[in-house]
Design a protein around this motif. Structure first.
Motif, PDB file in Angstrom:
ATOM      1  N   ASP A 183      94.583  50.362  53.391  1.00  0.00           N
ATOM      2  CA  ASP A 183      95.030  51.570  52.299  1.00  0.00           C
ATOM      3  C   ASP A 183      92.861  52.091  52.160  1.00  0.00           C
ATOM      4  O   ASP A 183      93.294  53.632  51.695  1.00  0.00           O
ATOM      5  CB  ASP A 183      95.849  51.602  51.446  1.00  0.00           C
ATOM      6  N   VAL A 184      92.071  51.286  51.881  1.00  0.00           N
ATOM      7  CA  VAL A 184      90.954  51.521  51.247  1.00  0.00           C
ATOM      8  C   VAL A 184      89.830  50.853  52.315  1.00  0.00           C
ATOM      9  O   VAL A 184      88.477  52.066  52.531  1.00  0.00           O
ATOM     10  CB  VAL A 184      90.893  51.299  49.659  1.00  0.00           C
ATOM     11  N   ASP A 204      86.855  54.217  51.489  1.00  0.00           N
ATOM     12  CA  ASP A 204      87.621  55.545  50.898  1.00  0.00           C
ATOM     13  C   ASP A 204      87.085  55.617  49.730  1.00  0.00           C
ATOM     14  O   ASP A 204      88.840  55.046  48.753  1.00  0.00           O
ATOM     15  CB  ASP A 204      89.422  55.503  52.016  1.00  0.00           C
ATOM     16  N   THR A 221      87.289  58.161  47.592  1.00  0.00           N
ATOM     17  CA  THR A 221      87.985  59.283  47.084  1.00  0.00           C
ATOM     18  C   THR A 221      89.726  58.805  46.622  1.00  0.00           C
ATOM     19  O   THR A 221      90.645  59.295  45.465  1.00  0.00           O
ATOM     20  CB  THR A 221      88.544  60.237  48.129  1.00  0.00           C
ATOM     21  N   LYS A 222      89.977  57.136  47.322  1.00  0.00           N
ATOM     22  CA  LYS A 222      90.941  56.231  46.584  1.00  0.00           C
ATOM     23  C   LYS A 222      90.239  55.530  44.905  1.00  0.00           C
ATOM     24  O   LYS A 222      91.448  55.327  44.271  1.00  0.00           O
ATOM     25  CB  LYS A 222      92.305  56.101  47.304  1.00  0.00           C
ATOM     26  N   HIS A 223      89.260  56.086  44.868  1.00  0.00           N
ATOM     27  CA  HIS A 223      88.593  55.021  43.454  1.00  0.00           C
ATOM     28  C   HIS A 223      89.531  55.652  42.249  1.00  0.00           C
ATOM     29  O   HIS A 223      89.755  57.290  41.998  1.00  0.00           O
ATOM     30  CB  HIS A 223      87.261  55.463  43.532  1.00  0.00           C
TER      31      HIS A 223
END
Length: 545
Positions: free
Chosen positions: A442-443, A460, A462-464
């Motif tokens: 998912d990352v 990704d 933006t998921k941090h």
């Protein structure tokens, strides 16, 4: 005498016959190349003997192949005024029988402190380290093998000065190899040896660019190419990519709408591309993609610098961790048929400058590669080499020639290329299997590389948990350092920007599966996954992370 016709008829009975292809025009096999070699005088192989690769092509010349376009409008002032090394013009007379030379400053081989060179190398079909240790063949080179009619290349010749084009002996081999693999579809193509692709790129840029120019490349590209161009005053503009590499539509749009006042430069006339196993992304351009890129370059009059160190590391398809491996090719012809055709093989204009290298398939320390381009550009390159690099190391050339030409031959070299292709395919599969096990999908996402040595992983960001409070650059730095804390190393994608001044809103990390053994590759990816999970605040998985 003109070449024979393409076909002839052989009698079967008094009233019937069969049509056979002419042996000089029919497709040949690798084991037939040596039989096509032209007879040469002994002087061709002497110290600093000048040579032209056209003399080493084995197919009949002429016919319906076009001549290359002229590139005078792109040749730099430096290249146009370079005359080459005047003293080397006398070398063509050294091969005259009985000549007494009091001319060139060639040291006497009497004072070379090398009498014999011995090399233990793999025999054909037995390429592993263990097999080489057990049953490898020892090949020897004497100081005066040429004079004693034992060989056409020896220590006395190779260890002396040479031409910028390289030794005729090795130049013949790479010319035959290029013709067999790529068969450039225009008439006046030539090869010349280089001291590796980085040096060849530097010299090509000095030939074909001026300070203030811009050069096209993939938006993520070989960092050293950018670092080579910038001090010459050449900036690089990145072209958008997808899983197959550079997008021809994006390149066409960029060039069609080029505004010199916005870019601060005239419209580019050079494209630098790594079409196969691209460094850093691992992307490989398909046949159709290469044809489309070539058409765009024709439309906008672009010279293509085709940098191809990974061309023969095109791999078997990745079919998943539990799927059976795809059977390897069973013959040289099948192997070559599985390779995506090169841009050189599509080049009817002579607009491709192809950079080949032994670095990734034999040894980087050999510092030997070769350039294939039109006669005009190769002659300019050779004049530059004559007063700079003076060609590759004679010692390295002799070693490679003994291995490739005298020991393995073209058949054995293709066997070797098939062997290392399988080795890198296995390593590629190890890293992909490890990613499937250890990375949070998912990352982190990826496309299985089809060639080369590199695995490109998209993160990704933006998921941090700290995004958007922290910018992408900070998050990338923190992930990189977290991986270091886990005692693993991957490369930051930002190090490969074609143009670092452009806005980039994607994050990648590059891993290589080239050198580490399988267990280290697996453990390295496990540690990378552990770092990602820790940095993104994710829970451990069933694999202990």
């Amino acid at each position: 005498m003109p070449p024979p016709s393409a076909i002839h008829v052989e009698a079967v009975t008094d009233t019937a016959g069969i049509t056979l292809p002419d042996p000089l025009t029919a497709p040949i096999k690798s084991n037939e190349i040596y039989g096509r070699r032209k007879k040469t005088a002994k002087g061709q192989w002497s110290v600093a003997a000048p040579s032209d690769s056209v003399n080493f092509r084995y197919s009949p010349r002429g016919g319906d192949k076009p001549m290359a376009k002229r590139w005078d409008h792109f040749v730099s002032h430096e290249a146009s005024i370079r005359k080459g090394n005047s003293l080397k013009q006398a070398a063509k007379f050294l091969g005259n029988p009985g000549i007494i030379s009091l001319g060139g400053g060639l040291p006497s081989s009497e004072y070379f402190p090398f009498e014999e060179l011995s090399l233990k190398v793999p025999s054909r079909g037995h390429f592993s380290e263990a097999e080489t240790q057990e049953s490898g063949v020892v090949i020897k080179v004497g100081k005066h093998d040429l004079a004693n009619n034992k060989s056409i290349f020896d220590i006395a010749t190779a260890f002396n000065y040479g031409q910028g084009s390289g030794a005729a002996q090795l130049l013949r081999f790479v010319t035959e190899h290029t013709e067999y693999v790529h068969s450039p579809p225009y008439e006046d193509w030539r090869c010349t040896l280089s001291i590796g692709s980085t040096s060849a790129l530097d010299m090509t840029l000095r030939m074909l660019s001026r300070p203030g120019d811009m050069m096209l490349s993939e938006e993520y590209t070989f960092a050293t190419a950018v670092e080579t161009a910038l001090p010459l005053g050449v900036r690089v503009v990145g072209v958008s990519m997808d899983a197959e590499g550079l997008l021809p539509e994006a390149m066409d749009q960029l060039l069609s709408n080029w505004d010199a006042s916005v870019h601060g430069s005239a419209k580019p006339h050079l494209l630098y591309t790594v079409p196969t196993g691209q460094n850093p992304t691992g992307a490989t351009q398909s046949t159709e993609r290469r044809k489309a890129i070539y058409k765009v370059c024709q439309k906008h009059d672009i010279i293509i610098i085709e940098d191809e160190p990974y061309y023969f590391l095109q791999m078997q398809p990745y079919t998943g961790p539990d799927a059976p491996e795809v059977a390897p090719p069973s013959s040289h012809e099948e192997f070559l048929d599985t390779l995506v055709p090169s841009l050189l093989s599509m080049d009817v204009d002579g607009r491709v400058v192809r950079l080949d290298s032994f670095s990734k398939v034999i040894s980087p320390g050999s510092r030997i590669g070769w350039v294939t381009a039109s006669e005009q550009l190769v002659k300019i390159y050779q004049r530059h080499a004559d007063v700079s690099s003076q060609g590759p190391s004679g010692m390295a050339q002799l070693i490679l020639w003994k291995l490739l030409d005298e020991h393995w031959g073209h058949e054995g070299y293709l066997d070797w290329l098939m062997h290392i292709r399988l080795g890198y395919t296995s390593r590629r599969n190890v890293i992909l299997n490890a990613c499937e096990k250890y990375l949070p999908k998912d990352v982190v996402s990826w496309v299985p590389p089809m060639a080369g040595m590199f695995h490109w992983m998209k993160v990704d960001f933006t998921k941090h948990p700290d995004y958007p409070a922290k910018p992408i650059e900070t998050i990338e730095e923190e992930i990189f350092m977290r991986v270091i804390e886990k005692n693993a190393l991957v490369m930051r994608g930002s190090w490969f920007y074609a143009n670092a001044e452009e806005d980039h809103q994607t994050m990648f990390f590059r891993a290589t599966y080239a050198a580490a053994p399988a267990e280290k590759i697996d453990e390295g990816i496990r540690r990378f996954g552990e770092a990602i999970r820790a940095e993104f605040g994710l829970e451990t998985n069933s694999n202990g992370q």
